[in-house]
Design an enzyme around this catalytic site. Structure first.
Site, mmCIF file in Angstrom:
data_model
loop_
_atom_site.group_PDB
_atom_site.id
_atom_site.type_symbol
_atom_site.label_atom_id
_atom_site.label_comp_id
_atom_site.label_asym_id
_atom_site.label_seq_id
_atom_site.Cartn_x
_atom_site.Cartn_y
_atom_site.Cartn_z
ATOM 1 N N THR A 98 35.486 35.687 36.377
ATOM 2 C CA THR A 98 36.031 36.943 37.177
ATOM 3 C C THR A 98 35.328 37.129 38.361
ATOM 4 O OG1 THR A 98 36.297 39.072 36.497
ATOM 5 C CG2 THR A 98 34.676 38.418 35.881
ATOM 6 N N ASP A 99 36.126 37.836 39.282
ATOM 7 C CA ASP A 99 35.712 38.295 40.882
ATOM 8 C C ASP A 99 34.781 39.138 40.846
ATOM 9 O OD1 ASP A 99 37.829 39.467 40.217
ATOM 10 O OD2 ASP A 99 38.671 39.866 42.006
ATOM 11 N N GLU A 100 34.844 39.698 39.841
ATOM 12 C CA GLU A 100 34.418 41.333 39.123
ATOM 13 C C GLU A 100 33.170 41.065 38.893
ATOM 14 O OE1 GLU A 100 36.099 44.082 36.530
ATOM 15 O OE2 GLU A 100 37.797 42.972 36.601
ATOM 16 N N TYR A 139 31.082 44.688 31.140
ATOM 17 C CA TYR A 139 31.800 43.710 31.561
ATOM 18 C C TYR A 139 31.526 42.489 32.659
ATOM 19 C CZ TYR A 139 35.760 40.630 33.082
ATOM 20 O OH TYR A 139 36.429 38.951 32.837
ATOM 21 N N LYS A 173 29.241 38.879 31.987
ATOM 22 C CA LYS A 173 30.519 37.725 32.698
ATOM 23 C C LYS A 173 29.155 36.928 33.543
ATOM 24 C CE LYS A 173 33.880 36.296 32.537
ATOM 25 N NZ LYS A 173 34.257 35.286 31.129
HETATM 26 P P1 NAD Z 1 42.186 38.639 26.616
HETATM 27 O O1 NAD Z 1 41.266 39.670 26.166
HETATM 28 O O2 NAD Z 1 43.230 38.441 26.987
HETATM 29 O O3 NAD Z 1 41.744 37.196 25.605
HETATM 30 C C1 NAD Z 1 40.016 36.524 25.163
HETATM 31 C C2 NAD Z 1 40.815 35.328 23.780
HETATM 32 O O4 NAD Z 1 39.000 35.460 24.206
HETATM 33 C C3 NAD Z 1 41.452 36.389 22.968
HETATM 34 O O5 NAD Z 1 42.382 35.130 22.607
HETATM 35 C C4 NAD Z 1 39.966 36.841 21.492
HETATM 36 O O6 NAD Z 1 41.060 36.149 20.359
HETATM 37 C C5 NAD Z 1 39.249 35.774 22.482
HETATM 38 N N1 NAD Z 1 38.242 35.728 21.909
HETATM 39 C C6 NAD Z 1 36.957 37.004 22.114
HETATM 40 N N2 NAD Z 1 35.916 36.938 21.625
HETATM 41 C C7 NAD Z 1 35.952 35.627 20.781
HETATM 42 C C8 NAD Z 1 34.967 35.388 20.226
HETATM 43 N N3 NAD Z 1 33.270 35.645 19.859
HETATM 44 N N4 NAD Z 1 35.104 33.854 19.932
HETATM 45 C C9 NAD Z 1 36.135 33.276 20.041
HETATM 46 N N5 NAD Z 1 37.040 33.369 20.340
HETATM 47 C C10 NAD Z 1 36.616 34.994 20.931
HETATM 48 O O7 NAD Z 1 41.581 37.274 28.398
HETATM 49 P P2 NAD Z 1 41.805 36.945 30.018
HETATM 50 O O8 NAD Z 1 42.422 38.489 29.981
HETATM 51 O O9 NAD Z 1 43.140 36.205 29.012
HETATM 52 O O10 NAD Z 1 40.880 36.291 30.532
HETATM 53 C C11 NAD Z 1 40.088 35.284 29.838
HETATM 54 C C12 NAD Z 1 39.415 35.471 30.278
HETATM 55 O O11 NAD Z 1 39.349 34.173 32.037
HETATM 56 C C13 NAD Z 1 38.269 35.581 30.190
HETATM 57 O O12 NAD Z 1 37.196 34.935 30.294
HETATM 58 C C14 NAD Z 1 37.763 36.843 31.831
HETATM 59 O O13 NAD Z 1 36.786 36.917 31.338
HETATM 60 C C15 NAD Z 1 38.294 35.409 32.501
HETATM 61 N N6 NAD Z 1 39.485 36.296 33.679
HETATM 62 C C16 NAD Z 1 40.454 36.809 33.279
HETATM 63 C C17 NAD Z 1 40.812 37.954 33.831
HETATM 64 C C18 NAD Z 1 42.224 38.627 34.189
HETATM 65 O O14 NAD Z 1 42.948 38.924 35.032
HETATM 66 N N7 NAD Z 1 42.504 38.807 33.493
HETATM 67 C C19 NAD Z 1 40.379 37.771 35.683
HETATM 68 C C20 NAD Z 1 40.219 36.763 36.039
HETATM 69 C C21 NAD Z 1 38.982 36.223 34.598
HETATM 70 P P1 TYD Z 2 42.417 46.984 34.268
HETATM 71 O O1 TYD Z 2 44.109 46.787 34.603
HETATM 72 O O2 TYD Z 2 42.111 47.623 33.386
HETATM 73 O O3 TYD Z 2 41.927 45.297 35.284
HETATM 74 P P2 TYD Z 2 40.277 45.037 36.014
HETATM 75 O O4 TYD Z 2 40.017 47.012 35.862
HETATM 76 O O5 TYD Z 2 39.848 44.834 35.556
HETATM 77 O O6 TYD Z 2 40.213 45.620 37.550
HETATM 78 O O7 TYD Z 2 42.660 47.764 35.639
HETATM 79 C C1 TYD Z 2 43.080 47.917 37.075
HETATM 80 C C2 TYD Z 2 43.581 48.447 37.797
HETATM 81 O O8 TYD Z 2 43.754 49.908 37.386
HETATM 82 C C3 TYD Z 2 41.488 48.984 38.341
HETATM 83 O O9 TYD Z 2 41.392 49.815 38.838
HETATM 84 C C4 TYD Z 2 41.485 50.303 36.906
HETATM 85 C C5 TYD Z 2 43.054 51.068 37.011
HETATM 86 N N1 TYD Z 2 43.374 51.313 35.548
HETATM 87 C C6 TYD Z 2 44.156 52.832 36.162
HETATM 88 O O10 TYD Z 2 44.093 53.596 36.872
HETATM 89 N N2 TYD Z 2 44.031 53.637 34.562
HETATM 90 C C7 TYD Z 2 43.923 52.969 33.686
HETATM 91 O O11 TYD Z 2 45.163 53.394 32.341
HETATM 92 C C8 TYD Z 2 44.023 51.542 33.333
HETATM 93 C C9 TYD Z 2 43.648 50.982 32.169
HETATM 94 C C10 TYD Z 2 43.685 50.916 34.568
#
Ligand code: NAD
Ligand code: TYD
Length: 349
Positions: free
Chosen positions: A131-133, A156, A160
């Site tokens: 992630t970019d975070e 988090y 990562k």
């Molecule tokens: P998500 O939470 O929707 O899905 C995570 C999946 O991992 C779930 O299906 C969960 O059951 C599985 N999981 C969790 N713990 C586990 C374990 N111990 N063993 C096996 N499986 C397990 O997450 P997402 O949003 O789809 O993100 C996927 C990946 O992409 C992550 O690594 C996250 O850090 C990265 N990512 C997400 C975003 C975003 O905006 N959502 C952005 C950049 C990177």
């Molecule tokens: P989120 O979807 O949790 O992604 P991330 O924190 O990983 O970027 O949140 C996106 C943005 O929205 C973040 O700045 C936090 C804000 N946010 C709220 O203001 N209220 C909420 O209830 C949630 C879940 C997020």
């Protein structure tokens, strides 16, 4: 015939990656390994789960013995690692779960891949999705490059960042053929409604308040999930070993502006007079350690591999809202049970 392990394939981004690979590469065997935590949902894959090149394995990446046995049995050629605990707010209340899955789980996978491939790394690849975070927070200007120093602020992002460091360490120390990408915020179908966009769609639909953290001025860069999946496909096949690629939408929004746009679209689609749902906006205590702004410079991915987002934000956002409105059963299923308890604890209602 290639055997690819995709971890976290029942989650939001993972399910889009699994679908893309199963449909696009009928000659690959795709193994989806997922623990099915609250965030994992096999319904996300109901359209492809009968395909002959798709296999589901339920399991926990934290269980080293299980992971080693799985690698020995299936002898994967490649790993695309998405399994993670992914929600910042949950990491603030329960950091240990993030350390187990995101750090220990990743190192277990690295060890299993190293042991399986150590005789010959030729044609093998370990792809870690990050992630970019990990880069921390930006001020009003600038953007994250692959060379930006890591400065995570939440449990988090710290977990990562740690896993990214282990992937690089295994490349540098053992020569493990790895690649990493760091992506900005994804949006689209199948995202668990704890993240901003699906949470707020669900709340607007049910006339529930919209908890905006702080002043709503934090900025995120939003990318449509299928564009991320396409980038993952490209990097898995063509990315340079040992390299890192930033992926982003070049699409920055202040939270409050994004929320107002969402309200405008939903009021229209739900047949409510324009602006009705603005009254649901409730400013609540800010998230601890809340990063002000994320922005990605994806020039490297564009110049090296020719990737760029294909879905315009207006189009993707509209399609996303339509998907959640059309998939009422999916939303009702994931928001029943333990979700109610999470919601009460997090937002107090
Ligand atoms: P998500 O939470 O929707 O899905 C995570 C999946 O991992 C779930 O299906 C969960 O059951 C599985 N999981 C969790 N713990 C586990 C374990 N111990 N063993 C096996 N499986 C397990 O997450 P997402 O949003 O789809 O993100 C996927 C990946 O992409 C992550 O690594 C996250 O850090 C990265 N990512 C997400 C975003 C975003 O905006 N959502 C952005 C950049 C990177
Ligand atoms: P989120 O979807 O949790 O992604 P991330 O924190 O990983 O970027 O949140 C996106 C943005 O929205 C973040 O700045 C936090 C804000 N946010 C709220 O203001 N209220 C909420 O209830 C949630 C879940 C997020």
């Amino acid at each position: 015939m290639k055997k690819i392990l995709i971890t976290g394939g029942a989650g939001f981004i993972g399910s889009h990656v699994v679908r893309l690979f199963v449909n696009k590469y009928p000659d690959y065997q795709i193994f989806n390994l997922d623990k099915l935590t609250y965030a994992g949902n096999l319904e996300n894959l109901s359209d492809i789960d009968q395909k002959p090149n798709y296999h589901f394995v339920k399991g926990d990446i934290v269980d080293a013995e299980f992971i080693n046995q799985l690698f020995e049995k299936e002898r994967f050629d490649g790993v695309i690692h998405l399994a993670a605990e992914s929600h910042v707010d949950r990491s603030i209340t329960n950091p240990m779960e993030f350390i187990f899955t995101n750090v220990v789980g990743t190192v277990n996978l690295l060890n299993a891949a190293k042991n399986l491939w150590k005789e010959n790394y030729e044609g093998k690849r370990f792809y870690h999705i990050s992630t970019d975070e990990v880069y921390g927070a930006l001020g009003e200007t600038g953007s994250f490059k692959e060379t930006t120093p890591y400065s995570p602020h939440s449990p988090y992002s710290a977990s990562k960042a740690s896993s990214d460091h282990f992937v690089r360490a295994y490349h540098d120390t053992y020569g493990l053929p790895s690649v990493i990408s760091n992506c900005s915020n994804n949006y689209g179908p199948n995202q668990f409604p704890e993240k901003l966009i699906p949470l707020f769609i669900n709340n607007i639909k049910h006339n529930k308040s919209l908890p905006v953290y702080g002043k709503g001025i934090n900025v995120r860069d939003w990318l449509y999930v299928e564009d991320h999946a396409r980038a993952i496909d490209l990097i898995f096949h063509k990315g340079q070993t040992g390299s890192t690629y930033n992926i982003g939408g070049n699409n920055e929004w202040r939270n409050i502006d994004l929320i107002k746009k969402l309200i405008e679209i939903l009021d229209h689609k739900l047949g409510r007079p324009a602006g009705t749902s603005l009254s649901l906006i409730t400013y609540v205590t800010d998230r601890a350690g809340h990063d002000l702004r994320y922005a990605i410079d994806a020039t490297k991915l564009h110049t090296e591999l020719g990737w760029q987002p294909t879905i315009q934000f207006d189009e993707g956002f509209d399609a996303t809202v339509d998907w959640y409105l059309a998939n009422e059963k999916w939303l009702d299923n994931v928001t029943s049970g333990s979700y109610q308890e999470y919601y009460r604890k997090m937002y107090g209602e």
